[in-house]
Structures are given as structure tokens and as C-alpha cells.
Design a protein around this motif. Structure first.
Motif, PDB file in Angstrom:
ATOM      1  N   PHE A 240      35.234  37.878  74.200  1.00 54.19           N
ATOM      2  CA  PHE A 240      35.674  36.486  74.187  1.00 54.19           C
ATOM      3  C   PHE A 240      37.160  36.401  73.820  1.00 54.19           C
ATOM      4  CE2 PHE A 240      31.235  35.211  74.251  1.00 54.19           C
ATOM      5  CZ  PHE A 240      31.278  33.994  74.913  1.00 54.19           C
TER       6      PHE A 240
ATOM      7  N   TYR B 299      36.447  30.038  74.734  1.00 57.27           N
ATOM      8  CA  TYR B 299      36.639  31.450  74.422  1.00 57.27           C
ATOM      9  C   TYR B 299      36.958  31.657  72.942  1.00 57.27           C
ATOM     10  CZ  TYR B 299      36.808  31.663  79.475  1.00 57.27           C
ATOM     11  OH  TYR B 299      36.498  31.537  80.798  1.00 57.27           O
TER      12      TYR B 299
ATOM     13  N   ALA C 213      39.312  37.188  76.735  1.00 53.50           N
ATOM     14  CA  ALA C 213      39.363  36.035  77.641  1.00 53.50           C
ATOM     15  C   ALA C 213      40.289  34.957  77.087  1.00 53.50           C
ATOM     16  CB  ALA C 213      37.954  35.470  77.857  1.00 53.50           C
ATOM     17  N   ALA C 214      40.235  34.732  75.782  1.00 52.26           N
ATOM     18  CA  ALA C 214      41.108  33.733  75.162  1.00 52.26           C
ATOM     19  C   ALA C 214      42.579  34.108  75.328  1.00 52.26           C
ATOM     20  CB  ALA C 214      40.767  33.564  73.682  1.00 52.26           C
TER      21      ALA C 214
END
Length: 122
Positions: free
Chosen positions: A65, A6, A68-69
Motif C-alpha cells: 500500500f 493507499y 502505491a501511495a
């Protein structure tokens, strides 16, 4: 899936967006008009260029992303990796866009990388 995927995705799409915007705008030899309303019209037209649009879309994908990280890392652990973006842009800019190389830029990027290691490791 490896959670660093991610962070890598965030970096990839962030850097892609910056590089493609610079590449395309340089290729179009953009000269920004003087008047405020002319600037707005001109920039709005540029947004619909497919490459420029892909740069903006990549910023949106990078934010997905990043979200999500954030579910996998503390921000203090993940955010230092974002400092790799200038290093990647520097290298790609030199190799593909003809940007200038200087020892000062290399030293600065070295300091950034040392800072990333110290921040993430300790």
C-alpha cells in the motif's frame, strides 16, 4: 480510486500487525529464553503461529500500500499521516488490550496530531 485509500491501507495494515502481535504474544505469555540460539529457535517457532504470521504478512501488505501511495503523493505529504499509527495503537491498546492510559500519552498524541495538520496543511 481515492489516493488516500493507499495511505489508509498502509495505516490499517501497520496497526493491525502491531496489535495482533502484542495480543497474541500476551496471550501466549511469552518468556524469551536467555541463550542466543534458544532465542532464535523460540522466535522461529513463534513465526509459524497463524496470528503472528498474519502480523508479519500485514507488514508486507502495508508496504505494498505504501508503494502505491508513493506513486500518488510526495513523501513529505504522505509520511506525516504515518504518525497516526501511534494514536491508533494507543486507542486500540487501551480499548482491547488493557494498556495503561495517562494524560502524558494523550498530550503527546495531541501534539503529534497538531504536527500532522501543520505539516500536511502548510
Amino acid at each position: 480510486m481515492n489516493p488516500y485509500f493507499y495511505i489508509f491501507g498502509t495505516l490499517f495494515f501497520t496497526v493491525y500487525g502491531q496489535i495482533v502481535l502484542k495480543w497474541r504474544l500476551s496471550g501466549l505469555k511469552v518468556i524469551l529464553p536467555e541463550g542466543f540460539s534458544e532465542k532464535i529457535v523460540y522466535l522461529t517457532k513463534l513465526i509459524f503461529d497463524p496470528f503472528i504470521f498474519s502480523g508479519f504478512a500485514s507488514a508486507f501488505i502495508a508496504s505494498l500500500f505504501w508503494m502505491a501511495a508513493m506513486t500518488k503523493f510526495e513523501i513529505t505529504q504522505a509520511y506525516p499521516f504515518m504518525s497516526l499509527a501511534p494514536a491508533l495503537v494507543f486507542v486500540i491498546g487501551i480499548l482491547f488490550l488493557g494498556e495503561t492510559f495517562s494524560i502524558g500519552k494523550v498530550l503527546g498524541l495531541g501534539l503529534i496530531i497538531i504536527g500532522i495538520v501543520v505539516t500536511v496543511k502548510y
